[in-house]
Structure formats: structure tokens, C-alpha cells
Design an enzyme around this catalytic site. Structure first.
Site, PDB file in Angstrom:
ATOM      1  N   THR A   1       0.815  -1.227   0.000  1.00  0.00           N
ATOM      2  CA  THR A   1       0.000   0.000   0.000  1.00  0.00           C
ATOM      3  C   THR A   1       0.846   1.274   0.000  1.00  0.00           C
ATOM      4  O   THR A   1       0.734   2.108  -0.903  1.00  0.00           O
ATOM      5  CB  THR A   1      -0.932  -0.013   1.226  1.00  0.00           C
ATOM      6  OG1 THR A   1      -0.141  -0.264   2.398  1.00  0.00           O
ATOM      7  CG2 THR A   1      -1.986  -1.098   1.108  1.00  0.00           C
TER       8      THR A   1
ATOM      9  N   LYS B   1       9.199  -4.458  11.947  1.00  0.00           N
ATOM     10  CA  LYS B   1       8.881  -5.887  11.771  1.00  0.00           C
ATOM     11  C   LYS B   1      10.090  -6.731  12.220  1.00  0.00           C
ATOM     12  O   LYS B   1      10.382  -6.805  13.399  1.00  0.00           O
ATOM     13  CB  LYS B   1       8.507  -6.150  10.306  1.00  0.00           C
ATOM     14  CG  LYS B   1       7.111  -5.643   9.933  1.00  0.00           C
ATOM     15  CD  LYS B   1       7.047  -4.207   9.590  1.00  0.00           C
ATOM     16  CE  LYS B   1       5.750  -3.800   8.948  1.00  0.00           C
ATOM     17  NZ  LYS B   1       5.677  -2.337   8.735  1.00  0.00           N
TER      18      LYS B   1
HETATM   19  O1  PLI Z   1       4.669   0.978   8.401  1.00  0.00           O
HETATM   20  P1  PLI Z   1       5.981   1.465   7.885  1.00  0.00           P
HETATM   21  O2  PLI Z   1       5.901   2.828   7.317  1.00  0.00           O
HETATM   22  O3  PLI Z   1       7.086   1.324   8.868  1.00  0.00           O
HETATM   23  O4  PLI Z   1       6.414   0.461   6.695  1.00  0.00           O
HETATM   24  C1  PLI Z   1       5.721   0.372   5.514  1.00  0.00           C
HETATM   25  C2  PLI Z   1       5.851  -1.005   4.949  1.00  0.00           C
HETATM   26  C3  PLI Z   1       6.675  -1.213   3.904  1.00  0.00           C
HETATM   27  N1  PLI Z   1       6.825  -2.447   3.348  1.00  0.00           N
HETATM   28  C4  PLI Z   1       6.161  -3.526   3.821  1.00  0.00           C
HETATM   29  C5  PLI Z   1       6.348  -4.833   3.159  1.00  0.00           C
HETATM   30  C6  PLI Z   1       5.294  -3.381   4.889  1.00  0.00           C
HETATM   31  O5  PLI Z   1       4.672  -4.447   5.347  1.00  0.00           O
HETATM   32  C7  PLI Z   1       5.112  -2.087   5.490  1.00  0.00           C
HETATM   33  C8  PLI Z   1       4.214  -1.874   6.548  1.00  0.00           C
HETATM   34  N2  PLI Z   1       3.364  -2.807   6.918  1.00  0.00           N
HETATM   35  C9  PLI Z   1       2.408  -2.731   7.816  1.00  0.00           C
HETATM   36  C10 PLI Z   1       2.104  -1.508   8.582  1.00  0.00           C
HETATM   37  C11 PLI Z   1       1.616  -3.915   8.049  1.00  0.00           C
HETATM   38  O6  PLI Z   1       0.733  -3.912   8.922  1.00  0.00           O
HETATM   39  O7  PLI Z   1       1.861  -4.909   7.347  1.00  0.00           O
END
Ligand code: PLI
Length: 460
Positions: free
Chosen positions: A126, A259
Site C-alpha cells: 500500500t 517488523k
Molecule cells: O509501516 P511502515 O511505514 O514502517 O512500513 C511500511 C511497509 C513497507 N513495506 C512492507 C512490506 C510493509 O509491510 C510495510 C508496513 N506494513 C504494515 C504496517 C503492516 O501492517 O503490514
């Protein structure tokens, strides 16, 4: 030798109480939240599987690092600890720290994408796609077809389809493709890995054409675990060695440190080319912060540097992390719940289309199922389907993704096996009575990234 189960390589030192609510309380809470799990108050949530982002439990070593974080505005010692950790674990020379992943995506997109460019990738994410489009680019999905097939058991559903990539190059010309965005353990595909062989082949093809390879290495450790399990020649390599090899087939990476990296906030853009890094830092100081903190406090950077080393310090960490997700997935499969298989690295993805064939796609089956699961048990998941996919800019119609999913995402080092049991039991109960779940319609639809703040009401 007799069979031995794995267990977590840690014990619990601090606990945080959680509250069980009544069904009446949950019905009131979901109505107040406009049937959007992002708008629930966490106090009304029992088991929070909204996301694995920023929800990890830090270790005692990371907490100790918080105490000695260097809060100097410029040249913080904690920044240099972070530089060294990223260099040792990922192998990149140039570090551009950001407040979180999307900060890195913003800067990367701004320095590399020109109006009218194309950015191929293995399925969209997204915020990543938002920043690519915001910079004037067009995202093109070049993931293999199996990624869109919930029933396919392909071991590397995150792979790039090299024919699709070659066709794009032939069609628009390599000069219109500044880079390919390669996501490790593809989130929207269900936490599915790509293989080392595929990444290497992608890197070679791109470099023949002068196209950069930028990883979204947000969940690279989980991808490394699947390579170790599934790809010939890697079974005896350490996760740390596999990580370094993954990154060796790239020119840089964006990372959301919320993550794999085991912290609650933070992120970075890492690069090999010092010239590109210079351009990135010029934007960094305008949008994020000085180049030695980029939106993080010193203590954030100290905990992050330690989390990066911890995530690969022993293979037992990722074995237990992915093992817990597989435990939940296996329980749901045994209970007859259609989920994406193989089970992914960071969560279990329920196939809402298969569970709720009675609902048309534009009544948001996954959004409705997420709300129903919350009402049943206080377990909070997230929609990953038509609402997340947003609208087509040109036609104004919804993007209709093939995958219509509810994501139950498992935070790292937070919940026990018993929490997974309760989750599985309550999801199975909802799925067994899924025909009773009605559709939803928008009462408020934000223009971009609508899933975060949209509100809904029942169709009838
Ligand atoms: O939520 P951020 O801005 O630290 O990171 C964005 C982001 C980038 N790449 C990927 C693969 C993600 O999964 C991602 C954020 N993911 C969230 C918030 C999730 O709930 O999966």
C-alpha cells in the site's frame, strides 16, 4: 532420537494485562469504529492480530540500550552503532535512517522516479505503491501467477516472473524503469518468500539493462528462514549468511524496522552508491531529520541496532517466530478454514472469497469477516482485499484484487500458544456460520490509503 517440539528461545520477564470484553461491548465498539478494525480502541481488543508492525516485544538487552541511547542532535553514538549493525547484517555501506518504512519509500521514490516511469514489483504494498505513484511512477505487478492463487502450494509464491519483467522492458524500454522493487516475504501475497535463485536471476537480468534492484527487506529474515527450509543448498547455512546473500543481489533496500528488526518504531534506506545516498540525505534533512537520526531518537536507534543483531543472532529466533504462525495456520486448516497456503511468515491469511461466497466483491467480504471475528471473540485482524486495493486513478472504479483476505498477523515474542488456540477456535466458529455475515457499504471513503480511516455500515 524421540521427537522434540521447538519452544521459544526466551522467557517472560514483564507482562501486560489484557481485558476480555462482552459481546455487547464489542458490538457497540465495532459500530463506533465504523466496522473498521483500524478504528477500534486497543483497550477493546482481546488478542491483537491487527499487525506485526511495531508490536514486537523488545528483549532486556534492547531495553537496556534504551537507557544508554545517545540523544546528541548530530553524530550520535547510537547512530554509528546502527550503521555498523546494518553493515554487518545486511552488508550495505550507506545508511539513511528514517522514522519508519514509508519515510524510506518516500525518499527512494523521490530520488529515482521521474514522471512517466514504470516501477515493477512482486505485488504491490500500500504505502510503497503510494509513494511510487506520488513521484509520478506507475507500479507494474510482475509477481508469478501462483501468488494470486490461494490454493497453489508453490514454495516461493513471492518469485518474480522474469517473462513478465522482460515483456515490460521490451514494451516501455529500460530507460523508463529506474528500479525494480523486490519485496522479501511478500506481505500482500500472504507472507510468501522468493527464492535465492529467482532473486539472483532477477538481479542479473536487471543489471544487463541498467535497472537497479531495490529490496523491500522489511521481512527478509523470515524470507531467509523459508530459503533455509525449502531451497536446495541452504539447509546448512545460517540465517545470518542467507541474509547477507539475499542483500548481495541488490543495490539497496528500504526497511520498516517495525517488523524483523524487533523495535516499535524506526526504519531506514540503505544504499551502495554514495552519490545516490548524498541525494537521499538532501531530502532526508527536509522531510525526516538530520542525517544522523532521520526521525528516530538516539534510544530508538540503540534499540534498533541491537534488534538487528538479535534477529540473526541465533536461528532459533526465527524458527520460533515462523513456527508460531505455522501453529496457528495448521489449527485453522485442521478446522476446515480456507487460508493461503503454504502458511506465510508473519500471519495467517483467511480466504474471505471462499468463506463468504454469498457476498459480492463490492460489499467488502474481508472487511465484513474481520468485523465478525472481532465481535465473536475480541480478536482483531485486518482487511487485505478490495478496500486495501483502493481505486483505479484513471477510471475511478475499485481495483478488484484477486485476493480478498483477512490477515491475522502475529506480533513477535508477544503471545503464547494458548492465545493462538483461542484465536483458532473463535475463527473456526465464525467461519462455520459465515453465511450469517452480511455485506458492508462505505459511509466515509478517504481519497488515498482508504483502508486506514474508512467507515462502513451494514448493507441491510
Ligand atoms: O509501516 P511502515 O511505514 O514502517 O512500513 C511500511 C511497509 C513497507 N513495506 C512492507 C512490506 C510493509 O509491510 C510495510 C508496513 N506494513 C504494515 C504496517 C503492516 O501492517 O503490514
Amino acid at each position: 532420537m524421540s521427537h522434540r517440539s521447538w519452544a521459544e528461545p526466551w522467557k517472560i520477564k514483564v507482562v501486560e494485562p489484557i481485558r476480555m470484553t462482552s459481546r455487547e461491548e464489542r458490538i457497540a465498539a465495532i459500530e463506533e469504529a465504523g466496522y473498521n478494525s483500524f478504528l477500534l480502541k486497543s483497550d477493546d481488543v482481546y488478542i491483537d492480530l491487527l499487525t506485526d508492525s511495531g508490536t514486537s516485544a523488545m528483549s532486556d538487552f534492547q531495553w537496556a540500550g534504551m537507557m544508554i541511547g545517545d540523544e546528541a542532535y548530530a553524530g550520535s553514538k547510537s547512530f554509528y552503532n546502527l550503521v555498523n549493525a546494518v553493515h554487518d547484517v545486511y552488508g550495505y555501506e550507506e545508511l539513511v535512517p528514517t522514522h519508519q518504512g514509508r519515510g524510506a519509500e518516500h525518499i527512494l521514490s523521490q530520488i529515482l522516479i521521474k514522471d512517466g516511469d514504470y516501477v515493477p514489483g512482486n505485488m504491490y504494498f500500500t504505502t510503497t505503491r503510494f509513494h511510487q505513484e506520488h513521484a509520478g511512477g506507475k507500479f507494474v505487478d510482475v509477481i508469478i501467477d501462483e501468488a494470486h492463487d490461494t490454493a497453489s502450494l508453490h514454495p516461493f509464491k513471492g518469485n518474480i516472473d522474469l517473462d513478465k519483467l522482460q515483456s515490460l522492458i521490451d514494451e516501455v524500454g529500460a530507460e523508463k524503469i529506474p528500479y525494480i522493487s523486490v519485496e522479501t516475504n511478500v506481505n500482500m501475497a500472504g507472507g510468501q518468500p522468493l527464492s535465492m535463485a529467482n532473486l539472483k536471476a532477477t538481479y542479473e537480468l536487471c543489471h544487463q539493462h541498467g535497472i537497479l534492484v531495490m529490496l523491500d527487506a522489511t521481512r527478509a529474515v523470515e524470507n531467509a528462514w523459508f530459503i533455509k527450509q525449502r531451497e536446495a543448498g541452504y539447509e546448512d547455512k545460517s540465517i545470518a549468511a542467507i541474509m547477507r546473500e539475499i542483500c548481495s543481489y541488490s543495490d539497496g533496500a528500504t526497511v520498516s524496522s517495525k517488523k524483523d528488526n524487533l523495535v516499535n518504531i524506526g526504519g531506514f534506506l540503505a544504499l551502495r552508491d554514495p552519490e545516490l545516498a548524498k541525494q537521499a540525505r538532501a531530502l532526508l534533512v527536509a522531510f525526516e531529520g538530520l542525517h544522523t537520526y532521520g526521525g528516530m531518537s538516539g534510544r530508538d536507534m540503540e534499540a534498533l541496532a541491537r534488534g538487528i543483531r538479535e534477529m540473526v543472532g541465533t536461528d532459533d529466533h526465527v524458527r520460533a517466530r515462523v513456527g508460531q504462525v505455522e501453529y496457528l495456520g495448521d489449527k485453522l486448516i485442521k478446522g476446515g478454514v480456507p487460508i493461503i497456503r503454504p502458511v506465510g511468515g508473519h500471519g495467517v491469511f483467511l480466504d474471505a472469497k471462499a468463506i463468504m461466497p454469498h457476498l459480492p466483491h463490492d460489499q467488502f467480504p474481508a472487511q465484513a469477516l474481520t468485523a465478525a471475528i472481532y465481535v465473536e471473540s475480541g480478536v482483531r485482524g485486518m482487511e487485505r482485499g478490495i478496500v486495501s486495493a483502493g481505486r483505479n486513478k484513471a477510471t475511478g472504479d475499485h481495483n478488484y484484487p484477486k485476493l480478498e483476505l483477512v490477515r491475522l498477523t502475529v506480533p513477535r515474542r508477544v503471545y503464547t500458544q494458548a492465545h493462538m488456540d483461542v484465536t483458532a477456535e473463535s475463527v473456526i466458529d465464525v467461519v462455520e456460520n459465515a453465511e450469517a455475515v452480511g455485506g458492508l457499504r462505505f459511509t466515509y471513503e478517504p481519497e488515498s490509503l482508504r483502508f486506514f480511516q474508512a467507515r462502513f455500515e451494514p448493507v441491510s
